[in-house]
Design a protein around this motif. Structure first.
Motif, PDB file in Angstrom:
ATOM      1  N   THR A 534      10.673  -2.036  -8.739  1.00 44.46           N
ATOM      2  CA  THR A 534      10.697  -0.790  -8.018  1.00 44.46           C
ATOM      3  C   THR A 534       9.261  -0.753  -7.523  1.00 44.46           C
ATOM      4  OG1 THR A 534      12.348   0.124  -9.340  1.00 44.46           O
ATOM      5  CG2 THR A 534      11.014   1.624  -7.953  1.00 44.46           C
ATOM      6  N   VAL A 538       8.343  -0.422  -3.455  1.00 44.17           N
ATOM      7  CA  VAL A 538       7.742   0.876  -3.111  1.00 44.17           C
ATOM      8  C   VAL A 538       6.346   0.414  -2.207  1.00 44.17           C
ATOM      9  CG1 VAL A 538       6.602   3.143  -3.457  1.00 44.17           C
ATOM     10  CG2 VAL A 538       8.866   2.508  -4.401  1.00 44.17           C
ATOM     11  N   VAL A 597      14.497   3.762  -2.208  1.00 45.26           N
ATOM     12  CA  VAL A 597      13.247   3.439  -1.451  1.00 45.26           C
ATOM     13  C   VAL A 597      13.493   3.718  -0.100  1.00 45.26           C
ATOM     14  CG1 VAL A 597      11.799   1.469  -0.746  1.00 45.26           C
ATOM     15  CG2 VAL A 597      12.459   1.621  -3.270  1.00 45.26           C
TER      16      VAL A 597
END
Length: 614
Positions: A534, A538, A597
């Motif tokens: 993640t 990002v 996201v």
């Protein structure tokens, strides 16, 4: 405390299984598993990797009673395989879990912000003194039985205060401040003292290095006044990964270790936990090697407040000092024009001649005896060439100066030359002490020349440079002394690596922003999504957004609180579910992870903070 000469703070000894802490024991290093505490084999396997890497303590999250009880199985499994290192239970929200964990772990961490108080909601509550006293009695009534269980089982505790999870009660009376963090801790320490329970370790953590350092300094002062000498666990929480995580951790932790504060450290990286250990060990080893160094005869300047420092007052010389942001001076003695467009140094020291094609956007510094007054170049001098400064007509002059050369004659010379920017240099085993002594003498003499700190190394690995340079600069930044940094690395690292390290140090110290800042936790058994993947997604979508702070948090323990310090937050809300924050405010809950996201980018765009890549 002698801020110029290194020695470790004297602390009480804490018994933690087979590896005691504090007293005369070495500074310990530790990490935390990120596997489910109900997965016995996964926890045992990861704990072994942490220990094999050199970790001395292993912490595991214990969300509930069943996780706390399973610590017994994990403990047994490790002992059967010959691993005797202590296990630490990490408890939030439920004191009953701490009671159980104390029977199966060698140490239990509790969080004063949510041990008895409800989870932080950012509500302001106006307590009378009587009402506040009743709240403290509730803590006493619940905490003492836990201490008795710890006594019976020879279990140590850590009182672990997190900036991101201060209670609404503390926030209402003290605000979101170092004073509030210290009082949150002291409420529990006073009970420990009253109950004669001394196997206590303390931590004061935040992702903001300035608050972290100020809080620990203040805590030590308050403890000393109340006759306490408990050892300290140091860490910068949610430090992130890669270069950023290493620099931020080394800056904050290193600044405190360099002043002799700290008995165990955890470098919190959003990476596999065993990778934290070598970083922590390098940092500790680098600091403690200065033990027994040659004495530095520094004298603290009147008016300097170690507990609450402010930026030293200087006059501006061009764009250096005064109200200007700290500068970065780079070295290109080989004529290289290599540069990262995002991290262009303000000045480049070229030595004897300019390159054929100078780098655009920065000034060049030449040695004084070859400087001819060419546009965008300025002279640099070593301390033996003050006479050349007298002859030079430039409006900006650099003077390399070690502390011991700051004599009465030199001070008189500087009074006549306010156009000089001083570059403090040191070859001392404790270069921090000499740099500090240099600035304190300037303050004592009323001199307001800007000071750039020259830090030189010979590192072949970027990580080593990041750790050492950040550790050396930390206290100088937090003391308010830094008008600039000049890194010189005399080994085979690219110039751009050295440049980005310098800019990274200034950003980690919150005195100059040059890129997006990520506040990301290391993950633990509470994390319900793949944190490392993640973070990568990002970063890929937002790394070009200079000046934003984005939090990426695995769960709600510190998530909403640390979001208060970030512009935007991405927080785990459940398995495969994400909540998005704009500072303290939760904007959207329970977003499917695969959409989160994109939703974050939409939120940033909706608030006008997004820009397309060049």
């Amino acid at each position: 405390m002698d801020i110029f000469n290194y020695s470790r703070r004297e602390t009480s000894e804490v018994n933690i299984g087979a590896i005691p802490l504090g007293g005369n024991h070495p500074i310990r290093v530790q990490s935390m598993t990120n596997t489910s505490t109900m997965d016995t084999e996964a926890c045992i396997s990861q704990a072994k990797r942490i220990i094999d890497a050199g970790g001395e303590y292993v912490r595991l999250t214990t969300q509930g009673i069943k996780e706390a009880e399973n610590l017994m199985n994990i403990n047994i499994g490790l002992r059967q395989d010959g691993y005797m290192n202590p296990l630490i239970a990490d408890v939030h929200f439920n004191p009953k879990v701490a009671d159980v964990a104390a029977q199966f772990a060698e140490k239990v961490r509790i969080n004063p912000g949510n041990y008895v108080d409800a989870a932080r909601t950012f509500k302001e509550i106006d307590y009378t003194d009587e009402e506040y006293a009743l709240e403290l009695q509730k803590i006493y009534d619940r905490f003492v039985p836990f201490l008795n269980i710890c006594k019976e089982n020879y279990t140590a505790i850590r009182i672990g205060v997190n900036h991101g999870s201060l209670s609404d009660r503390i926030m209402s009376r003290y605000g979101d401040t170092p004073e509030g963090m210290v009082e949150s801790c002291m409420e529990f320490l006073r009970i420990c003292m009253q109950e004669n329970f001394t196997d206590v370790v303390i931590s004061m953590k935040t992702s903001n290095t300035v608050i972290m350092v100020k809080t620990v300094r203040l805590l030590v002062s308050v403890m000393e006044k109340e006759g306490m000498s408990f050892p300290l666990h140091l860490g910068v929480t949610e430090a992130g990964d890669g270069e950023d995580g290493r620099i931020k951790s080394a800056l904050g932790i290193g600044a405190l270790l360099a002043d002799g504060l700290g008995d165990t450290i955890r470098v919190s990286l959003s990476e596999e936990p065993e990778l934290e250990i070598p970083v922590a060990r390098k940092l500790v080893d680098y600091i403690v090697q200065r033990s027994g160094h040659q004495y530095i005869p520094g004298i603290a300047a009147d008016g300097f407040d170690y507990l609450s420092p402010v930026r030293r007052k200087t006059h501006a010389v061009r764009n250096i000092g005064g109200e200007n942001l700290p500068i970065v001076i780079a070295e290109r003695l080989n004529g290289s024009t290599e540069v990262d467009p995002q991290f262009v140094p303000d000045y480049i020291y070229a030595g004897r001649e300019l390159p054929a094609h100078p780098i655009q956007g920065c000034g060049y510094i030449l040695d004084g005896d070859v400087w001819t007054g060419a546009a965008h170049t300025w002279p640099a001098f070593v301390y033996t060439q003050q006479d050349e400064i007298e002859r030079c007509q430039s409006d900006l002059k650099f003077l390399f100066m070690p502390y011991l050369m700051l004599t009465d004659d030199c001070i008189a010379f500087l009074r006549k030359h306010p156009e000089v920017v001083l570059i403090s240099q040191s070859n001392h085993d404790n270069r921090l002490g000499e740099h500090r002594a240099f600035v304190h003498l300037l303050m004592t003499e009323g001199l307001q020349h800007p000071v750039v700190f020259f830090q030189h190394y010979a590192e072949d690995e970027a990580e080593n440079l990041q750790i050492k340079a950040a550790a050396d600069m930390g206290a100088l930044i937090f003391d308010g002394f830094c008008d600039g940094i000049m890194l010189l690395n005399q080994a085979a690292l690219p110039h751009t690596t050295v440049d980005t390290t310098a800019f990274g140090i200034l950003q980690a110290g919150r005195i100059r922003t040059s890129k997006t800042e990520y506040i990301s936790c290391p993950g633990c058994g509470r994390t319900l999504f793949n944190l490392q993947e993640t973070i990568a997604r990002v970063k890929a979508a937002t790394s070009h957004l200079k000046g934003l702070k984005i939090g990426i948090m695995g769960c709600i323990v510190n998530g909403p609180g640390e979001m208060a310090d970030a512009d935007y937050g991405y927080v785990g809300a459940g398995r495969g579910k994400i909540s998005l924050y704009k500072r303290k405010e939760c904007i959207e809950k329970n977003i499917p992870e695969e959409e989160a996201v994109d939703k974050l980018i939409e939120l940033i765009k909706a608030n006008g903070d997004y820009m397309e890549r060049d």
